[in-house]
Each structure stands twice: as C-alpha cells, then as structure tokens.
Design a protein around this motif. Sequence first.
Motif, PDB file in Angstrom:
ATOM      1  N   SER A  20     -19.510  35.101 -13.719  1.00  0.00           N
ATOM      2  CA  SER A  20     -20.247  34.264 -12.759  1.00  0.00           C
ATOM      3  C   SER A  20     -21.068  33.256 -13.553  1.00  0.00           C
ATOM      4  O   SER A  20     -22.022  33.624 -14.243  1.00  0.00           O
ATOM      5  N   LYS A  21     -20.707  31.996 -13.476  1.00  0.00           N
ATOM      6  CA  LYS A  21     -21.425  30.951 -14.212  1.00  0.00           C
ATOM      7  C   LYS A  21     -22.601  30.460 -13.367  1.00  0.00           C
ATOM      8  O   LYS A  21     -22.458  30.185 -12.177  1.00  0.00           O
ATOM      9  N   GLY A 161     -25.840  41.596  -5.423  1.00  0.00           N
ATOM     10  CA  GLY A 161     -25.760  42.725  -6.336  1.00  0.00           C
ATOM     11  C   GLY A 161     -26.779  43.801  -6.018  1.00  0.00           C
ATOM     12  O   GLY A 161     -26.494  45.003  -6.120  1.00  0.00           O
ATOM     13  N   ILE A 162     -27.985  43.399  -5.629  1.00  0.00           N
ATOM     14  CA  ILE A 162     -29.028  44.362  -5.258  1.00  0.00           C
ATOM     15  C   ILE A 162     -28.607  45.135  -4.016  1.00  0.00           C
ATOM     16  O   ILE A 162     -28.703  46.369  -3.968  1.00  0.00           O
ATOM     17  N   LEU A 163     -28.124  44.434  -3.002  1.00  0.00           N
ATOM     18  CA  LEU A 163     -27.727  45.085  -1.757  1.00  0.00           C
ATOM     19  C   LEU A 163     -26.551  46.035  -1.968  1.00  0.00           C
ATOM     20  O   LEU A 163     -26.485  47.106  -1.360  1.00  0.00           O
ATOM     21  N   ASN A 164     -25.633  45.666  -2.839  1.00  0.00           N
ATOM     22  CA  ASN A 164     -24.374  46.405  -2.968  1.00  0.00           C
ATOM     23  C   ASN A 164     -24.293  47.263  -4.224  1.00  0.00           C
ATOM     24  O   ASN A 164     -23.197  47.533  -4.714  1.00  0.00           O
ATOM     25  N   HIS A 165     -25.441  47.721  -4.728  1.00  0.00           N
ATOM     26  CA  HIS A 165     -25.394  48.537  -5.948  1.00  0.00           C
ATOM     27  C   HIS A 165     -25.008  50.004  -5.722  1.00  0.00           C
ATOM     28  O   HIS A 165     -24.536  50.653  -6.652  1.00  0.00           O
ATOM     29  N   PRO A 166     -25.195  50.610  -4.521  1.00  0.00           N
ATOM     30  CA  PRO A 166     -24.755  52.007  -4.362  1.00  0.00           C
ATOM     31  C   PRO A 166     -23.247  52.143  -4.514  1.00  0.00           C
ATOM     32  O   PRO A 166     -22.487  51.194  -4.276  1.00  0.00           O
ATOM     33  N   MET A 167     -22.796  53.338  -4.873  1.00  0.00           N
ATOM     34  CA  MET A 167     -21.391  53.547  -5.244  1.00  0.00           C
ATOM     35  C   MET A 167     -20.421  53.281  -4.100  1.00  0.00           C
ATOM     36  O   MET A 167     -19.266  52.926  -4.337  1.00  0.00           O
ATOM     37  N   GLU A 168     -20.866  53.429  -2.837  1.00  0.00           N
ATOM     38  CA  GLU A 168     -19.941  53.225  -1.715  1.00  0.00           C
ATOM     39  C   GLU A 168     -19.846  51.761  -1.288  1.00  0.00           C
ATOM     40  O   GLU A 168     -19.112  51.425  -0.353  1.00  0.00           O
ATOM     41  N   TYR A 169     -20.573  50.866  -1.978  1.00  0.00           N
ATOM     42  CA  TYR A 169     -20.568  49.439  -1.637  1.00  0.00           C
ATOM     43  C   TYR A 169     -19.692  48.654  -2.622  1.00  0.00           C
ATOM     44  O   TYR A 169     -19.357  49.132  -3.699  1.00  0.00           O
ATOM     45  N   LYS A 170     -19.373  47.409  -2.252  1.00  0.00           N
ATOM     46  CA  LYS A 170     -18.517  46.556  -3.087  1.00  0.00           C
ATOM     47  C   LYS A 170     -19.208  45.208  -3.314  1.00  0.00           C
ATOM     48  O   LYS A 170     -19.222  44.346  -2.429  1.00  0.00           O
ATOM     49  N   PRO A 171     -19.797  44.987  -4.487  1.00  0.00           N
ATOM     50  CA  PRO A 171     -20.428  43.692  -4.781  1.00  0.00           C
ATOM     51  C   PRO A 171     -19.382  42.576  -4.857  1.00  0.00           C
ATOM     52  O   PRO A 171     -18.189  42.832  -5.060  1.00  0.00           O
ATOM     53  N   SER A 172     -19.836  41.343  -4.735  1.00  0.00           N
ATOM     54  CA  SER A 172     -18.909  40.210  -4.747  1.00  0.00           C
ATOM     55  C   SER A 172     -18.674  39.655  -6.146  1.00  0.00           C
ATOM     56  O   SER A 172     -17.815  38.790  -6.319  1.00  0.00           O
ATOM     57  N   THR A 173     -19.427  40.122  -7.147  1.00  0.00           N
ATOM     58  CA  THR A 173     -19.248  39.653  -8.516  1.00  0.00           C
ATOM     59  C   THR A 173     -18.933  40.836  -9.432  1.00  0.00           C
ATOM     60  O   THR A 173     -19.287  41.984  -9.133  1.00  0.00           O
ATOM     61  N   LEU A 174     -18.297  40.548 -10.561  1.00  0.00           N
ATOM     62  CA  LEU A 174     -18.047  41.601 -11.552  1.00  0.00           C
ATOM     63  C   LEU A 174     -19.358  42.103 -12.140  1.00  0.00           C
ATOM     64  O   LEU A 174     -19.481  43.287 -12.485  1.00  0.00           O
ATOM     65  N   GLU A 175     -20.338  41.214 -12.245  1.00  0.00           N
ATOM     66  CA  GLU A 175     -21.640  41.629 -12.753  1.00  0.00           C
ATOM     67  C   GLU A 175     -22.295  42.646 -11.824  1.00  0.00           C
ATOM     68  O   GLU A 175     -22.915  43.616 -12.273  1.00  0.00           O
ATOM     69  N   GLY A 176     -22.140  42.438 -10.520  1.00  0.00           N
ATOM     70  CA  GLY A 176     -22.646  43.405  -9.558  1.00  0.00           C
ATOM     71  C   GLY A 176     -21.911  44.732  -9.655  1.00  0.00           C
ATOM     72  O   GLY A 176     -22.507  45.809  -9.526  1.00  0.00           O
ATOM     73  N   GLU A 177     -20.596  44.673  -9.903  1.00  0.00           N
ATOM     74  CA  GLU A 177     -19.815  45.899 -10.071  1.00  0.00           C
ATOM     75  C   GLU A 177     -20.290  46.680 -11.299  1.00  0.00           C
ATOM     76  O   GLU A 177     -20.299  47.916 -11.301  1.00  0.00           O
ATOM     77  N   ILE A 178     -20.666  45.963 -12.340  1.00  0.00           N
ATOM     78  CA  ILE A 178     -21.167  46.625 -13.549  1.00  0.00           C
ATOM     79  C   ILE A 178     -22.420  47.432 -13.236  1.00  0.00           C
ATOM     80  O   ILE A 178     -22.554  48.584 -13.657  1.00  0.00           O
ATOM     81  N   VAL A 179     -23.348  46.831 -12.503  1.00  0.00           N
ATOM     82  CA  VAL A 179     -24.588  47.541 -12.159  1.00  0.00           C
ATOM     83  C   VAL A 179     -24.282  48.733 -11.262  1.00  0.00           C
ATOM     84  O   VAL A 179     -24.862  49.822 -11.421  1.00  0.00           O
TER      85      VAL A 179
END
Length: 337
Positions: A20-21, A161-179
């Motif tokens: 994510s640039k 990323g903050i909203l989607n950090h629990p394991m059952e959620y899916k972030p929209s960025t790879l950085e969010g997936e990392i967290v």
Amino acid sequence: MNIREKYEQFEAEHLSERASKTKFSKGRAVEEPKCEIRTDYQRDRDRILHSKSFRRLKHKTQVFLSPEGDHYRTRLTHTLEVSQISRTIARSLGLNEDLTEAIAMGHDLGHTPFGHTGERILNELCISGFKHNEQSLRVVDFLEIRNDKHGLNLTYEVRDGILNHPMEYKPSTLEGEIVNLSDRIAYINHDIDDASRANIIKPGQIPRQFLDNLGSTHGQRINTMILDVIKNSMDKDSISMSSEVAYLTRKLRDFLFENVYYNKVAKSEEEKATFILTKIYEYYSRNFDKLPKFYTDIYKENNFTKSEIIKDYIAGMTDRYAMKIFEDLYMPKPWRQ
C-alpha cells in the motif's frame, strides 16, 4: 522535493508492487494539508501514539486480572509486541512498514478494563452489544480529541486495518492482514510465557508436538511462526502461514483456552470484575447526568443512545480507574467533622 515526497518516491521505487503506497491512499474523511516530513501513514501512527487512549493501555489487563508481578503483559506491552512482529514481517515482504505499524498501534485502543472479561460484560449489558475492534475504530473516529475536534481523522487504510484485525475479519490491505496474523502470534506466545510465570502452565505440560515443531522457548516459537509467514506469503496476494504451522498454531491456541483462559486460577478475579462493571453500568443507567461532562455533552450533541455513551465511558477505563469509580459510587466514605 521535500522529505515526505522523497519517502513517497522511495516507496514507489523500493516497496513491493503489492504494498500500500502512501501516495495512493484513499485518504482521510476530512482532507488536510500534507506534512513536509512525514507520510500520511507515519502521521497516523504518531497521532495514535500521542493519544490518551494509547497511554491508558498500560493499565489495562491482557489476560490476568490484577496481576501482582511487574512482568505480566498489559494491553500496552501486547500492542508493542504486535507492532514489532508486524513490522518484521512487513519489512521482509517489501510491504508498507509505516501502515502496518499504525494499524498495530491502534488495534486495541477500544479494549475494556479487565481484559476479555470486560468485553463480555459490556456485550451483555449494552443494547447494541460490544466488540473491541468496533470500539477501537470509534475511539480514533470520534472519542479522541485532536485540535479541539472529535476524532484523529486517520486514513482509510489504517481505519480498515484497526476494524478488521480480529482473526474472523478480512482487511483490505496486506498490511492489515499482517496485523491480523501478528496479533495471534503475539498473544498465543506471550500468554504461554505469562501463564508459565504464574505456574498455571506447569513444566512439561505443553504437548511435545508444539515444542518439537514450533520451538521449546518463547523466542523460538515466535521466530518459527514469523519465518513461516514470510516464506509462505512472499510474492503472494495474501498473508498466511503454511498449513502445518497454521494447524499447530490453532491447536496451541486451543490448548491455551483449555488450560489458561478458562483456568480457575487465571480467572479467579473474574467474578469481582463482572460485579464491578455491572454495578457501574447500572449506576449510570439510573443516574446518566452523573457522567463526566465530556460524555453528557456527546449525548446532547449527537444521535447516540444513553447505553452507547455509558459503554464509551466504561470501555475507556483502566482496571484501576474502574475500581476507583466503583469505590466512589458504592463504598461508604469516612465521615469528617
């Protein structure tokens, strides 16, 4: 070209095409002038770091309620460990380390006092329910005050990323997936460490399959999981562990639930915490006007229910502040002439 622009150019030239640039962020809800030296993701990280909610994490329980030792994790130390793991993975994969760090720093801002016990209690008491990830987003979007205005006005990617950090959620960025994944790596391993220190996990109790395949020490297990994520996610459109390590990690988490999270020693204070938060909620439900002015003003100026406002107040408390409020509300005071 200023310092920020040079760094944005560095991102374009050196980060992965999947990163994510900052220059291509979806931006903020309220547009702001750009900073000369920091990218938007770096500014978001700093806004979170300097917030009151972030400082309060040092007095919020992670797993053990009212721990006596100085070395047990709190929400703050958990957050820092998630940040370290996330940054290591992001850097190794050529993804945006600043975005990853900002998400990690903000992911638990909405957590209640008394750990997941507090979350469960508020979910039962509040009409609209309670989820700590949604409350974390509410904190950065509205409850924190910056420049006399509600909210930190963070970028879309950090908020997602903050909203989607629990394991059952899916972030929209790879950085969010990392967290999302680093959060699990951090708490599984540090909860083993804390439980062993508390003698809840006895020597020899951890099954050999975890020790032999993931590592016999705290550092070895974290290293195994991080290396596995990096190797399994390199040049891919998602962040994940290999099937073998993911299976072992899931089973190790099950072991923790059985032997730690539901352990009567670890949860010996849970009944008291439940009583304290329930009584505080009941008091302000009957005496809403006794809430601090900050919260009653929010109610007057916005279309929120009283239950939501009481939830905001209690969720923002530290463990010791909740105990102080309970004492102020319900314990007799010495009479002085």
